[in-house]
Design an enzyme around this catalytic site. Structure first.
Site, PDB file in Angstrom:
ATOM      1  N   CYS A 131       7.370  49.780  -8.612  1.00  0.00           N
ATOM      2  CA  CYS A 131       7.641  50.947  -8.348  1.00  0.00           C
ATOM      3  C   CYS A 131       8.179  52.108  -7.716  1.00  0.00           C
ATOM      4  O   CYS A 131       7.586  53.496  -8.183  1.00  0.00           O
ATOM      5  CB  CYS A 131       5.557  51.054  -7.968  1.00  0.00           C
ATOM      6  SG  CYS A 131       6.279  51.311  -5.656  1.00  0.00           S
ATOM      7  N   TYR A 144      -5.375   2.875   8.774  1.00  0.00           N
ATOM      8  CA  TYR A 144      -4.159   1.382   7.633  1.00  0.00           C
ATOM      9  C   TYR A 144      -3.747   0.351   8.892  1.00  0.00           C
ATOM     10  O   TYR A 144      -3.841  -0.977   8.285  1.00  0.00           O
ATOM     11  CB  TYR A 144      -2.897   1.931   6.962  1.00  0.00           C
ATOM     12  CG  TYR A 144      -2.596   2.528   7.791  1.00  0.00           C
ATOM     13  CD1 TYR A 144      -1.478   2.440   8.711  1.00  0.00           C
ATOM     14  CD2 TYR A 144      -1.982   3.650   6.945  1.00  0.00           C
ATOM     15  CE1 TYR A 144      -1.011   3.093   9.113  1.00  0.00           C
ATOM     16  CE2 TYR A 144      -1.260   4.660   7.880  1.00  0.00           C
ATOM     17  CZ  TYR A 144      -0.276   4.587   9.151  1.00  0.00           C
ATOM     18  OH  TYR A 144       0.186   5.746   9.713  1.00  0.00           O
ATOM     19  N   ASP A 165       2.724  10.244   3.268  1.00  0.00           N
ATOM     20  CA  ASP A 165       3.362  11.169   4.179  1.00  0.00           C
ATOM     21  C   ASP A 165       2.364  12.460   4.927  1.00  0.00           C
ATOM     22  O   ASP A 165       2.446  13.457   4.733  1.00  0.00           O
ATOM     23  CB  ASP A 165       4.162  11.749   2.994  1.00  0.00           C
ATOM     24  CG  ASP A 165       5.933  12.586   3.538  1.00  0.00           C
ATOM     25  OD1 ASP A 165       5.878  12.023   5.063  1.00  0.00           O
ATOM     26  OD2 ASP A 165       6.588  13.506   2.835  1.00  0.00           O
ATOM     27  N   CYS A 189       1.428  51.070  -5.104  1.00  0.00           N
ATOM     28  CA  CYS A 189       1.350  49.821  -5.118  1.00  0.00           C
ATOM     29  C   CYS A 189       1.349  49.557  -6.662  1.00  0.00           C
ATOM     30  O   CYS A 189       0.396  48.573  -6.780  1.00  0.00           O
ATOM     31  CB  CYS A 189       2.685  49.447  -5.083  1.00  0.00           C
ATOM     32  SG  CYS A 189       3.868  48.119  -6.395  1.00  0.00           S
ATOM     33  N   CYS A 219      11.374  49.497  -4.609  1.00  0.00           N
ATOM     34  CA  CYS A 219      10.779  48.100  -4.854  1.00  0.00           C
ATOM     35  C   CYS A 219      10.478  47.915  -6.725  1.00  0.00           C
ATOM     36  O   CYS A 219      10.626  49.251  -7.623  1.00  0.00           O
ATOM     37  CB  CYS A 219       8.805  48.956  -4.633  1.00  0.00           C
ATOM     38  SG  CYS A 219       7.698  47.670  -5.764  1.00  0.00           S
ATOM     39  N   CYS A 270       6.736  46.815  -0.179  1.00  0.00           N
ATOM     40  CA  CYS A 270       6.455  47.667  -0.491  1.00  0.00           C
ATOM     41  C   CYS A 270       5.642  48.602  -0.157  1.00  0.00           C
ATOM     42  O   CYS A 270       4.676  48.458   0.431  1.00  0.00           O
ATOM     43  CB  CYS A 270       6.278  47.275  -2.212  1.00  0.00           C
ATOM     44  SG  CYS A 270       5.842  49.183  -3.007  1.00  0.00           S
ATOM     45  N   GLU A 329       0.539  -1.465   0.032  1.00  0.00           N
ATOM     46  CA  GLU A 329      -0.109  -0.111   0.330  1.00  0.00           C
ATOM     47  C   GLU A 329       1.078   0.805  -0.054  1.00  0.00           C
ATOM     48  O   GLU A 329       1.979   1.143   0.501  1.00  0.00           O
ATOM     49  CB  GLU A 329      -0.979   0.253   0.774  1.00  0.00           C
ATOM     50  CG  GLU A 329      -0.563  -0.052   2.584  1.00  0.00           C
ATOM     51  CD  GLU A 329      -1.420  -0.570   4.163  1.00  0.00           C
ATOM     52  OE1 GLU A 329      -1.996  -1.367   3.804  1.00  0.00           O
ATOM     53  OE2 GLU A 329      -0.948   0.112   4.508  1.00  0.00           O
ATOM     54  N   LYS A 346       2.363   4.561   0.525  1.00  0.00           N
ATOM     55  CA  LYS A 346       3.022   5.413   2.059  1.00  0.00           C
ATOM     56  C   LYS A 346       2.892   6.370   1.948  1.00  0.00           C
ATOM     57  O   LYS A 346       3.398   7.382   1.573  1.00  0.00           O
ATOM     58  CB  LYS A 346       4.659   4.901   2.314  1.00  0.00           C
ATOM     59  CG  LYS A 346       5.176   5.791   3.470  1.00  0.00           C
ATOM     60  CD  LYS A 346       6.723   4.888   3.777  1.00  0.00           C
ATOM     61  CE  LYS A 346       7.095   5.389   5.346  1.00  0.00           C
ATOM     62  NZ  LYS A 346       6.932   6.536   5.652  1.00  0.00           N
ATOM     63  N   LYS A 354      11.195   3.023   0.894  1.00  0.00           N
ATOM     64  CA  LYS A 354      11.466   4.460   0.320  1.00  0.00           C
ATOM     65  C   LYS A 354      11.795   5.194  -0.910  1.00  0.00           C
ATOM     66  O   LYS A 354      12.736   4.471  -1.272  1.00  0.00           O
ATOM     67  CB  LYS A 354      12.836   4.920   1.899  1.00  0.00           C
ATOM     68  CG  LYS A 354      11.327   4.886   2.633  1.00  0.00           C
ATOM     69  CD  LYS A 354      10.388   5.694   3.502  1.00  0.00           C
ATOM     70  CE  LYS A 354      11.152   7.197   4.270  1.00  0.00           C
ATOM     71  NZ  LYS A 354      11.679   6.046   5.596  1.00  0.00           N
TER      72      LYS A 354
HETATM   73  S1  IVH Z   1       2.027   0.657   9.066  1.00  0.00           S
HETATM   74  C1  IVH Z   1       3.396  -1.364  12.273  1.00  0.00           C
HETATM   75  N1  IVH Z   1       0.704   1.713   6.538  1.00  0.00           N
HETATM   76  O1  IVH Z   1       4.990   5.459   8.154  1.00  0.00           O
HETATM   77  C2  IVH Z   1       3.271  -0.974  11.226  1.00  0.00           C
HETATM   78  N2  IVH Z   1       2.119   3.490   7.891  1.00  0.00           N
HETATM   79  O2  IVH Z   1       8.244   4.765   8.712  1.00  0.00           O
HETATM   80  C3  IVH Z   1       3.170   0.898  11.342  1.00  0.00           C
HETATM   81  N3  IVH Z   1       2.747   5.177   7.306  1.00  0.00           N
HETATM   82  O3  IVH Z   1       4.774   5.432  11.631  1.00  0.00           O
HETATM   83  C4  IVH Z   1       2.916   2.061  10.309  1.00  0.00           C
HETATM   84  N4  IVH Z   1       1.569   5.053   5.210  1.00  0.00           N
HETATM   85  O4  IVH Z   1       3.519   6.988   9.825  1.00  0.00           O
HETATM   86  C5  IVH Z   1       1.646   1.767   8.064  1.00  0.00           C
HETATM   87  N5  IVH Z   1       0.005   2.851   4.730  1.00  0.00           N
HETATM   88  C6  IVH Z   1       1.063   2.616   5.709  1.00  0.00           C
HETATM   89  C7  IVH Z   1       1.464   3.637   5.704  1.00  0.00           C
HETATM   90  C8  IVH Z   1       2.155   3.835   7.100  1.00  0.00           C
HETATM   91  C9  IVH Z   1       2.290   6.139   5.713  1.00  0.00           C
HETATM   92  C10 IVH Z   1       3.778   5.504   8.246  1.00  0.00           C
HETATM   93  C11 IVH Z   1       3.407   6.110   9.496  1.00  0.00           C
HETATM   94  C12 IVH Z   1       5.017   4.946  10.788  1.00  0.00           C
HETATM   95  C13 IVH Z   1       5.448   5.836   9.307  1.00  0.00           C
HETATM   96  C14 IVH Z   1       6.308   4.474   9.700  1.00  0.00           C
END
Ligand code: IVH
Length: 667
Positions: A410, A225, A119, A430, A407, A425, A115, A117, A313
């Protein structure tokens, strides 16, 4: 006061209906009613809750606007710890992970869920008997900060589970969309506030607010999640957990996929490496999890991270290029913003030709010079930014940069206020200011005038035809036809578009005026609350600041704006030019019995529901307010009127009974 059964029922129905609309809008992304109708339902609920304080409940959608600020954060212990994840930085490390999982699994079949990740910021929300009881940040994994009132403002998170279970600890990621992040930073840049580096910081900064009404104004969302402690539900796989969360009313990320083979997982990671830039939210990798919960338990965890999951990552997208020059833009608040003009370079899905340098301090701290080779990245995958200078590449021909002392638009002086990073400014007239102000005035979400882009605006200004929004409404065809690339037909189209915008709803005009901190949402709240421009202009700070989601910053900025004779003059001109100055739902029959009156309804009416009475007042030109103040013109008191009645007596406001109300309304 005892609460009548029908009121209890109405409150319950309203809460359910409002939360269903919230769900459709914020989780399913498919609104089911108009904003105006939604606001009406909210108002009815808030009124009833105000009248019968015994009905107050933390599950009520009225809690979503924030509530009062707190002194500090309290620490909460998670029922089950929140682990973090080990990282994989390349395909080989994903294969190593797969090998370790297979070793631990013996001859069991393996399925992975991959899935996105997200941010954002990890949170844990505890539901007891189906109701949100508390919410916390991850903290050190064992203990986090109590952010319960803040979490209630996140509208994609249910206040109640759809299918209550005894206890449920739900985990997920609170995030800010790329669009909301860019909008927030834009308004912070306008007002000289420090910018957030990326959507994750913006989400964290917004959620960890002592004043939850700030959180409410920040457009946060959440994908859930995972589960922590659970009582009353039994699930076997992670994909079942996700579907369970979906059924309970949470937003889950639909891009997850189940695979049996790590090579397929690797392909999935590769596919998203580029497509992730098309998503409306920022992601920084892929999380790979063993699907079977039983196998997860068998594999267990090391000190900090589970053996059954890993985060792949993506390398941060960076590129190397050269700064050709530094350009200064002057915004509508007069702030001078330096921008680096770059040798074009591909970065995170697009070709980048400029990067914001934000302000003088950043140029100095990073020692950025014209001609420098630099590393650029996109802050939060969105805004191109200079990360650092490659000093080894310097030849000595680079030129250090000095912010201009006048500026560039102007020629007036510039100042840098103490404690602010922004240079402004000093000239309030302006041309750059009014150009940017006009560009904002006609933009989408504001007056939305098609065919009036920045190029036409610049021409109109340099031809001396326009210097304020009011001038737009005085343009004639013969003014426009001689302009470059205009012609008869497009001139007429433009005039039609300008003419049509006169009828735009009040909230759009409010946003278009460019009052600092008043965005689209604040515009709507103000229009809804006051019903007319006149009332907003007259509203004292104390009244504005008490409106949920407005707060002292916006309130101060509104009163400052309207204290300025120039702003008042502009509104006056726009009004004479025929722009709509009343909120639509509030404009009823011009000769109506309640024309221009603020009416407060209190107590039970025999012939009308609260809703019907309100609609009647509005139809007859009045506006219904939920509380009595000096501004109230009339109080309609039904059976068992509450404290509003007493307040009206105290303030000497005219009070009528239902019979009189019927007579006045002539129904
Ligand atoms: S699972 C033990 N699923 O990534 C499982 N984490 O680097 C715990 N995060 O602290 C997390 N998307 O803040 C999981 N689909 C996802 C995620 C996710 C973002 C973040 C979360 C976690 C960090 C770990």
């Amino acid at each position: 006061m005892p609460v009548p059964e029908d009121v209890k029922k109405r409150v319950e129905d309203l809460r359910k209906e409002i939360e269903n609309h919230n769900y459709s809008y914020y989780v399913l992304d498919s609104p089911t009613i108009t904003d105006a109708r939604f606001d009406q339902l909210m108002r009815e609920l808030a009124d009833l809750e105000g009248k019968f304080p015994g009905l107050a409940s933390p599950d009520s959608p009225t809690m979503r606007v924030g509530g009062s600020p707190r002194e500090g954060f309290v620490t909460i212990r998670h029922l089950s710890p929140m682990l973090s994840l080990g990282n994989a930085f390349d395909d080989g490390e994903l294969r190593d992970f797969d090998r370790r999982v297979r070793q631990g699994a013996g001859d069991r079949e393996i399925e992975y869920v991959a899935e996105l990740k997200i941010d954002g910021l990890a949170v844990s929300i505890l539901y007891r008997n189906g109701s949100m009881e508390r919410a916390a940040t991850r903290g050190d994994g064992e203990n986090g900060e109590d952010i319960t009132p803040n979490m209630r403002t996140v509208r994609s998170v249910p206040l109640k589970l759809r299918h209550p279970v005894d206890l449920l600890e739900v985990r997920g990621e609170v995030f800010m969309s790329k669009e909301a992040f860019a909008g927030l930073n834009q308004s912070r840049e306008d007002s000289g506030d420090p910018l957030f580096a990326n959507p994750r910081n913006a989400a964290a900064g917004s959620l960890r607010q002592l004043d939850p009404s700030v959180t409410a104004s920040r457009q946060l969302s959440a994908f859930m999640y995972a589960l922590g402690a659970v009582e009353g539900a039994s699930l076997k796989t992670h994909s079942e957990v996700l579907e369970f969360l979906r059924e309970q009313g949470f937003k889950i990320n639909h891009h997850y996929r189940v695979f049996r083979d790590i090579e397929k997982v690797i392909e999935y990671c590769g596919e998203w490496q580029k497509s992730r830039f098309d998503l409306p939210y920022a992601t920084d990798g892929i999380v790979v999890k063993v699907n079977s919960l039983e196998l997860q338990a068998a594999l267990g965890a090391t000190m900090k991270t589970p053996r059954w999951a890993i985060a792949f990552k993506y390398p941060p997208e960076q590129a190397r290029t050269v700064i050709k020059e530094i350009f200064i833009g002057v915004g509508r608040t007069g702030v001078l913003t330096p921008t680096a003009i770059l040798k074009p370079v591909r970065l995170a899905g697009s070709t980048v030709t400029r990067a914001t340098l934000h302000n003088e301090d950043i140029i100095r701290d990073k020692d950025i010079r014209i001609g420098d080779t630099v590393i650029v990245h996109k802050a939060g995958d969105i805004i191109p930014e200079v990360l650092e200078v490659v000093k080894e590449e310097r030849t000595g021909s680079e030129t250090p940069y000095q912010m201009p002392e006048i500026c560039p638009e102007c020629g007036s002086g510039v100042i840098r206020a103490q404690g602010e990073a922004a240079v402004r400014c000093v000239n309030s007239t302006c041309p750059a200011r009014y150009r940017e102000g006009l560009i904002h005035f006609v933009s989408r979400g504001a007056m939305d005038i098609a065919g009036l882009g920045p190029a036409v605006i610049s021409q109109l200004i340099s031809e001396g035809l326009v210097s304020s929004p009011a001038d737009l409404y005085r343009l004639k065809k013969e003014d426009l036809v001689p302009l470059e690339r205009m012609g008869e037909k497009s001139a007429q189209n433009l005039l039609d578009a300008i003419g049509k915008s006169r009828q735009n709803p009040l909230h759009r005009l409010l946003f278009a005026l460019g009052i600092r901190h008043v965005g689209e949402r604040a515009g709507k709240i103000l229009a809804q609350r006051f019903g007319s421009m006149k009332r907003i202009m007259e509203a004292p700070f104390e009244e504005l600041v008490n409106i949920p989601e407005i707060g002292p910053r916006i309130a101060g900025s509104i009163t400052d704006f309207f204290a300025d004779q120039k702003s008042r003059g502009l509104v006056e001109e726009l009004s004479l030019l025929g722009l709509l100055m009343e909120a639509e739902s509030k404009t009823g029959d011009i000769d109506g019995a309640f024309q221009g009156k603020t009416v407060v309804l209190t107590g039970g009416l025999g012939q009308f529901t609260r809703q019907e009475a309100q609609e009647l007042v509005e139809k007859l030109g009045g506006r219904v307010s939920s509380s009595v103040s000096k501004k109230t013109d009339l109080v309609v008191a039904g059976e068992d009127p509450g404290s509003k009645y007493e307040k009206a007596v105290k303030l000497g406001i005219k009070i009528i009974d239902e019979e009189e109300f019927i007579r006045l309304a002539d129904v």
